[in-house]
Scaffold this motif. Structure first.
Motif, PDB file in Angstrom:
ATOM      1  N   ASN A   1       0.809  -1.213   0.000  1.00 36.95           N
ATOM      2  CA  ASN A   1       0.000   0.000   0.000  1.00 36.95           C
ATOM      3  C   ASN A   1       0.846   1.269   0.000  1.00 36.95           C
ATOM      4  O   ASN A   1       0.389   2.317  -0.439  1.00 36.95           O
ATOM      5  N   GLY A   2       2.091   1.178   0.482  1.00 34.54           N
ATOM      6  CA  GLY A   2       3.012   2.289   0.286  1.00 34.54           C
ATOM      7  C   GLY A   2       3.283   2.496  -1.189  1.00 34.54           C
ATOM      8  O   GLY A   2       3.335   3.627  -1.688  1.00 34.54           O
ATOM      9  N   PHE A   3       3.450   1.388  -1.896  1.00 35.36           N
ATOM     10  CA  PHE A   3       3.633   1.452  -3.353  1.00 35.36           C
ATOM     11  C   PHE A   3       2.376   1.961  -4.039  1.00 35.36           C
ATOM     12  O   PHE A   3       2.437   2.813  -4.934  1.00 35.36           O
ATOM     13  N   GLN A   4       1.217   1.444  -3.627  1.00 32.85           N
ATOM     14  CA  GLN A   4      -0.047   1.834  -4.263  1.00 32.85           C
ATOM     15  C   GLN A   4      -0.366   3.314  -4.042  1.00 32.85           C
ATOM     16  O   GLN A   4      -0.943   3.966  -4.909  1.00 32.85           O
ATOM     17  N   MET A   5       0.001   3.830  -2.880  1.00 32.93           N
ATOM     18  CA  MET A   5      -0.311   5.223  -2.567  1.00 32.93           C
ATOM     19  C   MET A   5       0.324   6.183  -3.573  1.00 32.93           C
ATOM     20  O   MET A   5      -0.242   7.215  -3.911  1.00 32.93           O
TER      21      MET A   5
ATOM     22  N   SER B   1      15.451  -8.034  -0.397  1.00 28.64           N
ATOM     23  CA  SER B   1      14.725  -7.501  -1.555  1.00 28.64           C
ATOM     24  C   SER B   1      14.035  -6.184  -1.226  1.00 28.64           C
ATOM     25  O   SER B   1      13.966  -5.275  -2.067  1.00 28.64           O
ATOM     26  N   THR B   2      13.555  -6.035  -0.001  1.00 25.87           N
ATOM     27  CA  THR B   2      12.890  -4.787   0.390  1.00 25.87           C
ATOM     28  C   THR B   2      13.891  -3.640   0.492  1.00 25.87           C
ATOM     29  O   THR B   2      13.605  -2.516   0.060  1.00 25.87           O
ATOM     30  N   PHE B   3      15.070  -3.916   1.024  1.00 22.32           N
ATOM     31  CA  PHE B   3      16.114  -2.886   1.065  1.00 22.32           C
ATOM     32  C   PHE B   3      16.521  -2.460  -0.348  1.00 22.32           C
ATOM     33  O   PHE B   3      16.734  -1.280  -0.618  1.00 22.32           O
ATOM     34  N   ILE B   4      16.625  -3.421  -1.254  1.00 22.23           N
ATOM     35  CA  ILE B   4      16.968  -3.088  -2.643  1.00 22.23           C
ATOM     36  C   ILE B   4      15.888  -2.206  -3.268  1.00 22.23           C
ATOM     37  O   ILE B   4      16.180  -1.269  -4.013  1.00 22.23           O
ATOM     38  N   SER B   5      14.612  -2.492  -2.954  1.00 20.32           N
ATOM     39  CA  SER B   5      13.521  -1.680  -3.502  1.00 20.32           C
ATOM     40  C   SER B   5      13.600  -0.239  -3.005  1.00 20.32           C
ATOM     41  O   SER B   5      13.282   0.701  -3.746  1.00 20.32           O
ATOM     42  N   ILE B   6      14.040  -0.059  -1.745  1.00 19.18           N
ATOM     43  CA  ILE B   6      14.196   1.300  -1.209  1.00 19.18           C
ATOM     44  C   ILE B   6      15.253   2.059  -2.006  1.00 19.18           C
ATOM     45  O   ILE B   6      15.093   3.249  -2.306  1.00 19.18           O
ATOM     46  N   ILE B   7      16.336   1.366  -2.378  1.00 16.58           N
ATOM     47  CA  ILE B   7      17.347   1.989  -3.242  1.00 16.58           C
ATOM     48  C   ILE B   7      16.709   2.434  -4.551  1.00 16.58           C
ATOM     49  O   ILE B   7      16.985   3.523  -5.061  1.00 16.58           O
ATOM     50  N   GLY B   8      15.834   1.591  -5.109  1.00 18.92           N
ATOM     51  CA  GLY B   8      15.142   1.942  -6.346  1.00 18.92           C
ATOM     52  C   GLY B   8      14.271   3.174  -6.194  1.00 18.92           C
ATOM     53  O   GLY B   8      14.259   4.048  -7.077  1.00 18.92           O
ATOM     54  N   TYR B   9      13.541   3.275  -5.075  1.00 14.76           N
ATOM     55  CA  TYR B   9      12.706   4.455  -4.852  1.00 14.76           C
ATOM     56  C   TYR B   9      13.562   5.726  -4.790  1.00 14.76           C
ATOM     57  O   TYR B   9      13.195   6.759  -5.341  1.00 14.76           O
ATOM     58  N   ILE B  10      14.711   5.627  -4.122  1.00 15.02           N
ATOM     59  CA  ILE B  10      15.597   6.797  -4.002  1.00 15.02           C
ATOM     60  C   ILE B  10      16.169   7.189  -5.369  1.00 15.02           C
ATOM     61  O   ILE B  10      16.289   8.381  -5.688  1.00 15.02           O
ATOM     62  N   LEU B  11      16.476   6.177  -6.202  1.00 19.25           N
ATOM     63  CA  LEU B  11      17.058   6.454  -7.519  1.00 19.25           C
ATOM     64  C   LEU B  11      16.083   7.178  -8.452  1.00 19.25           C
ATOM     65  O   LEU B  11      16.509   7.729  -9.478  1.00 19.25           O
ATOM     66  N   LYS B  12      14.781   7.177  -8.098  1.00 14.47           N
ATOM     67  CA  LYS B  12      13.824   7.917  -8.932  1.00 14.47           C
ATOM     68  C   LYS B  12      14.144   9.409  -8.983  1.00 14.47           C
ATOM     69  O   LYS B  12      13.790  10.091  -9.938  1.00 14.47           O
TER      70      LYS B  12
ATOM     71  N   PRO C   1       6.901   5.334  -0.077  1.00 16.40           N
ATOM     72  CA  PRO C   1       7.153   3.884  -0.175  1.00 16.40           C
ATOM     73  C   PRO C   1       8.421   3.438   0.550  1.00 16.40           C
ATOM     74  O   PRO C   1       8.497   2.301   1.030  1.00 16.40           O
ATOM     75  N   SER C   2       9.417   4.329   0.642  1.00 14.16           N
ATOM     76  CA  SER C   2      10.646   3.978   1.373  1.00 14.16           C
ATOM     77  C   SER C   2      10.358   3.807   2.856  1.00 14.16           C
ATOM     78  O   SER C   2      10.860   2.869   3.504  1.00 14.16           O
ATOM     79  N   LEU C   3       9.541   4.713   3.415  1.00  7.71           N
ATOM     80  CA  LEU C   3       9.196   4.642   4.827  1.00  7.71           C
ATOM     81  C   LEU C   3       8.372   3.393   5.139  1.00  7.71           C
ATOM     82  O   LEU C   3       8.654   2.674   6.101  1.00  7.71           O
ATOM     83  N   THR C   4       7.351   3.115   4.324  1.00  6.22           N
ATOM     84  CA  THR C   4       6.514   1.936   4.583  1.00  6.22           C
ATOM     85  C   THR C   4       7.309   0.642   4.407  1.00  6.22           C
ATOM     86  O   THR C   4       7.118  -0.315   5.151  1.00  6.22           O
ATOM     87  N   ALA C   5       8.232   0.632   3.427  1.00  6.39           N
ATOM     88  CA  ALA C   5       9.080  -0.553   3.233  1.00  6.39           C
ATOM     89  C   ALA C   5      10.003  -0.752   4.431  1.00  6.39           C
ATOM     90  O   ALA C   5      10.208  -1.886   4.896  1.00  6.39           O
ATOM     91  N   GLY C   6      10.551   0.334   4.950  1.00  6.95           N
ATOM     92  CA  GLY C   6      11.406   0.242   6.134  1.00  6.95           C
ATOM     93  C   GLY C   6      10.662  -0.277   7.344  1.00  6.95           C
ATOM     94  O   GLY C   6      11.189  -1.104   8.117  1.00  6.95           O
ATOM     95  N   LEU C   7       9.417   0.161   7.526  1.00  8.90           N
ATOM     96  CA  LEU C   7       8.596  -0.328   8.634  1.00  8.90           C
ATOM     97  C   LEU C   7       8.284  -1.814   8.469  1.00  8.90           C
ATOM     98  O   LEU C   7       8.225  -2.571   9.451  1.00  8.90           O
ATOM     99  N   ALA C   8       8.095  -2.234   7.209  1.00  4.91           N
ATOM    100  CA  ALA C   8       7.826  -3.650   6.948  1.00  4.91           C
ATOM    101  C   ALA C   8       9.032  -4.514   7.328  1.00  4.91           C
ATOM    102  O   ALA C   8       8.876  -5.609   7.886  1.00  4.91           O
TER     103      ALA C   8
END
Length: 511
Positions: free
Chosen positions: A267-271, A331-342, A470-477
């Motif tokens: 839902n962080g992604f969906q938001m 995999s979740t940490f890698i996705s956070i890197i992806g969000y930052i690279l945007k 999405p980075s914050l929600t992924a970190g909480l997950a």
């Protein structure tokens, strides 16, 4: 992280292996499970533009069926868990549900502008509710089916990996619907495009939807004596049993961690899912829809392609090598890197921007599809894909493990259908909240889709929100899953204990 050396590889026995053909057949069900809601989301946009339905009313048409969906999922899960038939407890519902879903999906879109908005409202609402029930009959047993196809924890990950890879094909197809429906060379009107494409989607879903029911093998270890009687006479008792089952699930800490982590990541992604579209159009191409062209669609398609072909196989390998919990954290940490690279991927496009496939147009019949893509925009895609690619592959596999724990604690019957229903119910509720909050964020940053040019501050704030949320929600997950206790060694011990318990039960019944 837990001691990786403790996760010694254990060979998967022949009886626990799911043949590749059955994995593909199960994956075809997931293709349908993604294609139907994906197409529904695109087609629903045209309720406003093609059928003249007021936006607020269109919102009701989307919300009301979701209410029935939330009620029907756990009920259908309970019914399929306790069904006794010569064809199994899941397959009859998957077969019938696929046919009904396909037919009703087509029927709900056979509306005509001349009938008027009031008639079309009631027509669409009626058939939408019927479609939701039919889709529940199909999808809820399908999810439970996957949890029981193997009792081996690693084979479950392989199964879910293939299923989710096949399911991603839907998200490579869905963005193309926008291009097709608006193509005046193909259809006389947008409404005509919706009516026609709904038929293609429906027939495809009918064909692929029945394959799991025909080719996949059930592995129901529950006997008839342990199951509730599915009759109207037992309705009251069954409601009590279902309620107690759900209460027990809330006491299942590993399951609650899975639900919480999924709620946050998905839902962080969906938001912020729609933010990429707005940033591409209003920041990269300065408000020109014409210049942006098919870039937003290609961005989505490449994300789905990377997830299916590259990321899911990597995540499956990580899970079976280092453990599912560890694979999720990685995999979740890698996705956070992806969000930052945007931040660096979304750049203002000008004559100096390097473009991949510049002036290349793919033509299929009369349909033209530009393949132009700023190269820098490719940067975050493979990293971001680890988010959802890892999430559902791992969480669905871990939910199957949780079902073992539930059987150990609460006995038979196995409750895969109910677990799947509750898990996806939380996803759907969270998605509704996420979409509402996404609109609130757009409003707070001052975004106005009616303006072709947005303020610099507005776009910067939108880009920051697109990264932080999405980075914050992924970190909480990750924090929630850090102490996830149902590791591979514990699952193996539970499996052995269950096998011994079932053998003892069988001996007593045979005496």
């Amino acid at each position: 992280m837990e001691n990786i050396n403790a996760l010694k590889p254990r060979p998967t026995t022949t009886i626990d292996k799911v043949p590749l053909f059955q994995k593909a057949a199960f994956g075809s069900g997931h293709l349908v499970n993604n294609l139907l809601p994906g197409a529904l989301g695109v087609f629903s946009f045209f309720l406003i533009t093609a059928y003249g339905i007021d936006p607020a009313i269109a919102g009701l048409l989307a919300a009301i069926p979701r209410f029935f969906d939330a009620l029907s999922d756990p009920i259908m899960g309970f019914i399929s868990d306790n069904t006794e038939s010569r064809w199994g407890r899941r397959r009859p519902y998957i077969f019938a549900g696929a046919i009904l879903s396909a037919i009703l999906f087509i029927v709900q879109w056979q509306m005509f502008e001349e009938n008027g908005s009031t008639y079309n409202f009631w027509y669409f609402l009626t058939f939408s509710i019927l479609f939701i029930f039919a889709n529940t009959i199909f999808s809820t047993p399908l999810i439970g089916f996957g949890y029981e196809m193997s009792s081996d924890t690693k084979e479950r990950t392989r199964l879910m990996g293939i299923a989710n890879s096949v399911g991603q094909v839907s998200w490579m197809i869905v963005p193309i619907f926008w291009v097709l429906i608006a193509n005046k060379d193909l259809f006389d009107s947008q409404a005509d495009g919706v009516r026609t494409l709904s038929m293609y989607v429906g027939f495809a879903c009918l064909f692929f939807g029945i394959l799991p029911a025909i080719f996949c093998k059930e592995n129901d270890v529950s006997d008839a004596d342990s199951k509730a009687k599915i009759t109207f006479k037992e309705l009251k008792n069954n409601i009590v049993i279902l309620w107690n089952n759900i209460k027990n699930m809330t006491k299942n800490l590993p399951f609650m961690r899975l639900c919480g982590a999924t709620f946050l990541v998905f839902n962080g992604f969906q938001m912020v899912a729609s933010f990429s579209y707005f940033i591409i159009v209003f920041y990269m191409y300065k408000g020109s829809y014409e210049m942006a062209g098919t870039v937003p669609a290609i961005f989505s398609i490449l994300g789905a392609f990377a997830t299916a072909v590259l990321i899911i196989p990597i995540v499956s390998w990580l899970a079976n090598k280092y453990g599912k919990r560890n694979a999720f954290i990685i995999s979740t940490f890698i996705s956070i890197i992806g969000y930052i690279l945007k931040w660096w991927g979304f750049v203002v496009v000008d004559e100096n921007t390097a473009v991949l496939f510049n002036d290349v147009v793919l033509q299929i019949g009369v349909v033209k599809f530009s393949l132009e893509m700023p190269i820098i925009l490719l940067l975050p895609i493979p990293f971001m894909a680890f988010g959802l690619g890892g999430l559902f592959t791992l969480m669905m596999s871990m939910t199957a493990d949780v079902c073992d724990l539930d059987e150990l604690r609460n006995g038979l019957p196995r409750r895969e259908g109910t677990f799947g229903a509750v898990y996806w119910w939380m996803v759907k509720i969270g998605q509704s909240i996420a979409l509402a909050l996404g609109g609130l964020v757009l409003s707070l940053v001052g975004f106005d889709a009616g303006k072709s040019v947005q303020a610099v501050e507005t776009m910067n704030n939108l880009r920051i929100a697109d990264i932080i949320i999405p980075s914050l929600t992924a970190g909480l997950a990750v924090w929630i899953m850090w102490n996830y206790s149902l590791n591979e060694e514990r699952v193996s011990k539970i499996k052995k204990e269950l096998q011994e318990r079932r053998a003892e039960r069988k001996m007593k019944l045979n005496k």
